[in-house]
Design an enzyme around this catalytic site. Structure first.
Site, short mmCIF file in Angstrom:
data_model
loop_
_atom_site.label_atom_id
_atom_site.label_comp_id
_atom_site.label_asym_id
_atom_site.label_seq_id
_atom_site.Cartn_x
_atom_site.Cartn_y
_atom_site.Cartn_z
N THR A 54 0.83 -1.20 0.00
CA THR A 54 0.00 0.00 0.00
C THR A 54 0.87 1.25 0.00
O THR A 54 0.63 2.19 -0.77
CB THR A 54 -0.92 -0.02 1.23
N TYR A 76 -3.01 -10.49 2.99
CA TYR A 76 -2.89 -9.08 3.35
C TYR A 76 -4.25 -8.58 3.83
O TYR A 76 -5.16 -8.39 3.04
CB TYR A 76 -2.41 -8.30 2.13
N LYS A 101 -0.11 -10.43 6.75
CA LYS A 101 0.17 -9.09 7.27
C LYS A 101 -1.11 -8.53 7.83
O LYS A 101 -2.11 -8.42 7.11
CB LYS A 101 0.71 -8.16 6.17
N TYR A 137 -12.78 -4.68 -5.17
CA TYR A 137 -13.83 -3.77 -5.70
C TYR A 137 -15.20 -4.13 -5.13
O TYR A 137 -15.90 -3.27 -4.60
CB TYR A 137 -13.87 -3.81 -7.23
#
Lengths: 312, 312
Positions: A54, A147, A177, A117
């Protein structure tokens, strides 16, 4: 790096940095700056590089661009075994392409967002997504670190889903993560899944997490404080552990009230006297120079005074 | 198609359908089914096809896949002038590539989501995103219809931002699809920006919108009720307008409590006795056959009994 926790040997551990992606004035990726940052991070205590995270503005990079960048890093001498690129996109074919490229290049693993999305999707649907990627990549070398970043993806990965994925693909789905910022979630995952490599997405409470068995840390602010965070991970069992945590947390706190990616880039621009470092890609905006200079001043007050000096 | 409203002649108007994307068992796009649906929609009253919309699972399609599909449609005889593909992705380079492909193929326009990974971005940042796409595509033929769908993108397009984009690029930023479901937002846009082609994202209140100057409608349920929605648009000034709206709304209401994309696909599967139509791509899940059959029964009760019969 100390052995932070007993994990199977194929698991990543330690400090992985979601490397900032610098751009040229024409908005293409600045390869010289990117490579320079990767090398400095590895020389400063990072165990690996979670490129295309990110913080890397990975979702603002095109699919071909990411595949080319990954190969360019490796061609330039960054060891693939120290790379954990982010490869999760909204679209199955793109996720498969990028993940396959990472596996074939010999990367240590991949950090994989769910498709993000469509909102409100079921665990069955998310299981199907990850399962399809694993099947289509079809390579026993694949190591996936899930993630979980619900604030941005808006698609949480529930502990129940994580458990199903581990059960179905125990040699492939090897870690996660946790960027939720919810410490109880990190604790819950560590308690439920021994041997699963959990990386808190912030160093703010990494010492506590390490004591519970976390594999290390993957944090945005490691771009400016790699040595400080690596020191907590290396010293978590030692007499200085609490002091090291407090020191790292103080650096982290400098960024608590600012837009994180522009702020980190602004600090890089100050440290390297390179205004080209400042700009993110749209839709993010650069931080103004005076604000960046103020952050650099605060960091200097904490003994993090420039990229060169923290390298020592 | 009647002239729904006074708009510059280069604006799209009427009914544009976000065409469902059917898949094969191996999750690749089923080109025969896709083409068949496109042709049927155009034969059933649709003025154009907004392929690669949300209903099309566009964000689950890869960038290369979309570029290839678009060309395949045109090669198969679908007129480019009736296509308004969705081209907005998270990443500037991918959005530019797909948009450029659409312009060069002669598409009527493109429907463009903002980059949607980063949340809480500023109007300045979003302006910069659209502006960068326009500059990088660099083609005077480009016509952009902004895509406002805050429930899924989580990145709203404010009226102030829309106004800035129109002012900066009056010949390029020519319309907007409003999927907010907030009628006051549609009304506000129509009042603020005369000559701007606003398409409500649902037929539920399209008659009211047409009376206020809307350009037409772009709606998911047009995949199963193209003739019914086209009739409202064609007849909005006529004596049957209210009855036509009520009829279209009743069909729409059949889908109010179900996951829309799986439900529409399940109806297609029932109508065509083709189970291959059922499956979405992950992370979406197919609707069960009994539920799909129940929807088809309810539609039959409203006189929408099969794809063939509505074609008349």
């Amino acid at each position: 790096m100390t052995e932070a926790v007993s994990l199977p040997t194929d698991r990543a551990r330690g400090l992985f940095v979601p490397v900032l992606t610098p751009f040229e004035a024409d908005r293409t990726v600045s390869m010289p700056r990117f490579l320079d940052q990767c090398r400095w991070l590895l020389a400063s205590g990072a165990d690996g590089l979670a490129v295309f995270g990110t913080t890397s503005e990975a979702n603002s990079l095109g699919i071909d661009e990411k595949i080319d960048l990954l190969q360019s890093l490796i061609d330039a001498g960054i060891p693939a075994a120290r790379l954990m690129p982010g490869t999760g996109t909204c679209a199955l074919p793109d996720t498969v392409r990028l993940t396959r490229a990472a596996v074939q290049a010999g990367c240590a693993g991949v950090l994989m967002l769910p498709p993000f999305y469509y909102k409100g999707v079921s665990d069955d649907g998310l299981f199907g997504s990850y399962d399809a990627v694993i099947q289509q990549v079809g390579d026993a070398r694949l190591r996936i670190y899930l993630y979980h970043f619900p604030q941005l993806s808006e698609v949480p990965l529930s502990p129940a889903l994580v458990g199903r994925l581990i059960a179905a693909h125990p040699d492939t789905v090897v870690g996660l993560k946790d960027s939720s910022g919810v410490f109880e979630n990190t604790r819950d995952l560590l308690e439920r899944f021994p041997g699963f490599a959990v990386f808190p997405g912030s160093e703010a409470r990494v010492l506590e997490a390490l004591r519970l068995g976390a594999a290390g840390c993957i944090s945005a602010t490691a771009n400016v404080n790699p040595a400080g965070i690596a020191a907590v991970i290396a010293g978590w069992q030692g007499p200085e552990a609490v002091a090291l945590q407090e020191s790292a947390s103080a650096v982290r706190a400098v960024f608590s009230e600012v837009p994180l990616i522009p702020a980190l880039k602004a600090v890089m621009a100050e440290w390297l006297a390179d205004d080209g470092w400042r700009a993110p890609r749209p839709p993010l905006l650069p931080m103004e120079r005076t604000a960046g200079a103020a952050l650099a001043d605060r960091l200097a007050g904490l003994g993090v005074s420039s990229r060169r000096s923290t390298e020592a």
